[in-house]
Enzyme design. Structure first.
Site, PDB file in Angstrom:
ATOM      1  N   SER A  31     -25.142 -34.743 -58.766  1.00 44.04           N
ATOM      2  CA  SER A  31     -23.821 -34.135 -58.676  1.00 44.04           C
ATOM      3  C   SER A  31     -23.477 -33.429 -59.990  1.00 44.04           C
ATOM      4  O   SER A  31     -24.194 -32.526 -60.409  1.00 44.04           O
ATOM      5  CB  SER A  31     -22.792 -35.215 -58.309  1.00 44.04           C
TER       6      SER A  31
ATOM      7  N   ASP B 265     -22.970 -33.401 -46.834  1.00 45.45           N
ATOM      8  CA  ASP B 265     -22.256 -33.618 -48.094  1.00 45.45           C
ATOM      9  C   ASP B 265     -20.896 -32.910 -48.050  1.00 45.45           C
ATOM     10  O   ASP B 265     -20.828 -31.701 -47.874  1.00 45.45           O
ATOM     11  CB  ASP B 265     -23.103 -33.064 -49.253  1.00 45.45           C
TER      12      ASP B 265
ATOM     13  N   HIS C  19     -23.040 -37.449 -49.609  1.00 39.91           N
ATOM     14  CA  HIS C  19     -23.183 -37.262 -51.060  1.00 39.91           C
ATOM     15  C   HIS C  19     -23.818 -38.520 -51.651  1.00 39.91           C
ATOM     16  O   HIS C  19     -23.137 -39.386 -52.212  1.00 39.91           O
ATOM     17  CB  HIS C  19     -21.805 -37.000 -51.679  1.00 39.91           C
TER      18      HIS C  19
END
Length: 239
Positions: free
Chosen positions: A132, A186, A217
């Site tokens: 991320s 996601d 995610h």
């Protein structure tokens, strides 16, 4: 006897060490030949990806570094102070980008790279990895290195400050292979944003290995196996 010169050297060393982010350091064997610097996501810390040390079965000893991002207020979370590599101001994470924060984190990662080189690890044996926000910083940093790295793993992420790549990316960085992985479901970093970053990197001449998974995610077992295979292949290519 401590001389003035040695005092100066000690002070310089202390200043250098003070600039290094606090991090968790683990080694998979004696006399590591490779280093992997692994950056966590927003609000987590270096502990988040420590389990990968036991998950990845690699053919060479590796020194893993899991740095803790600095604590800072994050606009999208109401200014709440948390560990973050840079600020996020909008629901669209690629809008209103915090260039100063991203570049500060780049400098922090580059200090870790320099530390590993000073320990005898070749730059070509250093991997950057991140999830991320951490993946965004890993990608951003890898493209600006003056020598190729072993590879960069960008997980559930995107390329920030892409408009600056054409003027800031180095020719040498195009020899750094890129592994990108994303969950199709996601909702934090849309898969479409990751795919757009992939297409941009390909157009700039980077070798990108793209992987999609039926997940949100996160990281799943199949992704870990793909990461393991990819790193093994990079190590084999360097023999």
């Amino acid at each position: 006897m401590i001389t003035a010169d040695s005092n100066m050297q000690n002070n310089e060393q202390e200043q250098y060490m003070a600039a290094i982010l606090t991090h968790i350091l683990l080694e998979s064997g004696k006399q590591p030949q490779y280093s992997i610097i692994w950056l966590h996501g927003l609000g987590a810390d270096g502990q988040d990806f420590v389990p990968v040390v036991d998950e990845l079965k690699l053919p060479a000893a590796v020194r893993y570094l899991f740095p803790h991002a600095p604590k800072r207020p994050v606009t999208i979370n109401g200014g709440f102070v948390m560990r973050a590599w840079y600020d996020i101001a909008s629901d669209r994470i690629d809008a209103q980008q915090d260039a100063a924060g991203i570049r500060a984190s780049q400098a922090d990662v580059e200090a870790l790279i320099a530390q590993e080189v000073s320990r005898g690890i070749l730059p070509q044996h250093i991997f950057l990895a991140g999830f991320s926000q951490g993946g965004a910083v890993a990608l951003h940093t890898a493209l600006r290195q003056t020598v190729p790295l072993a590879g960069v793993l960008a997980l559930s992420t995107y390329l920030p400050l892409s408009e600056s790549v054409q003027t800031e990316a180095t020719a040498a960085s195009r020899d750094t292979p890129v592994f990108m992985a994303h969950g199709r479901d996601d909702t934090v970093v849309p898969c479409s944003l990751g795919a757009a970053s992939r297409e941009f990197l390909l157009a700039q001449g980077y070798a990108v290995s793209w992987h999609e998974y039926a997940m949100q995610h996160s990281v799943n077992e199949r992704e870990l196996r793909d990461i393991e295979t990819w790193i093994k292949n990079r190590m084999e290519e360097q023999k």
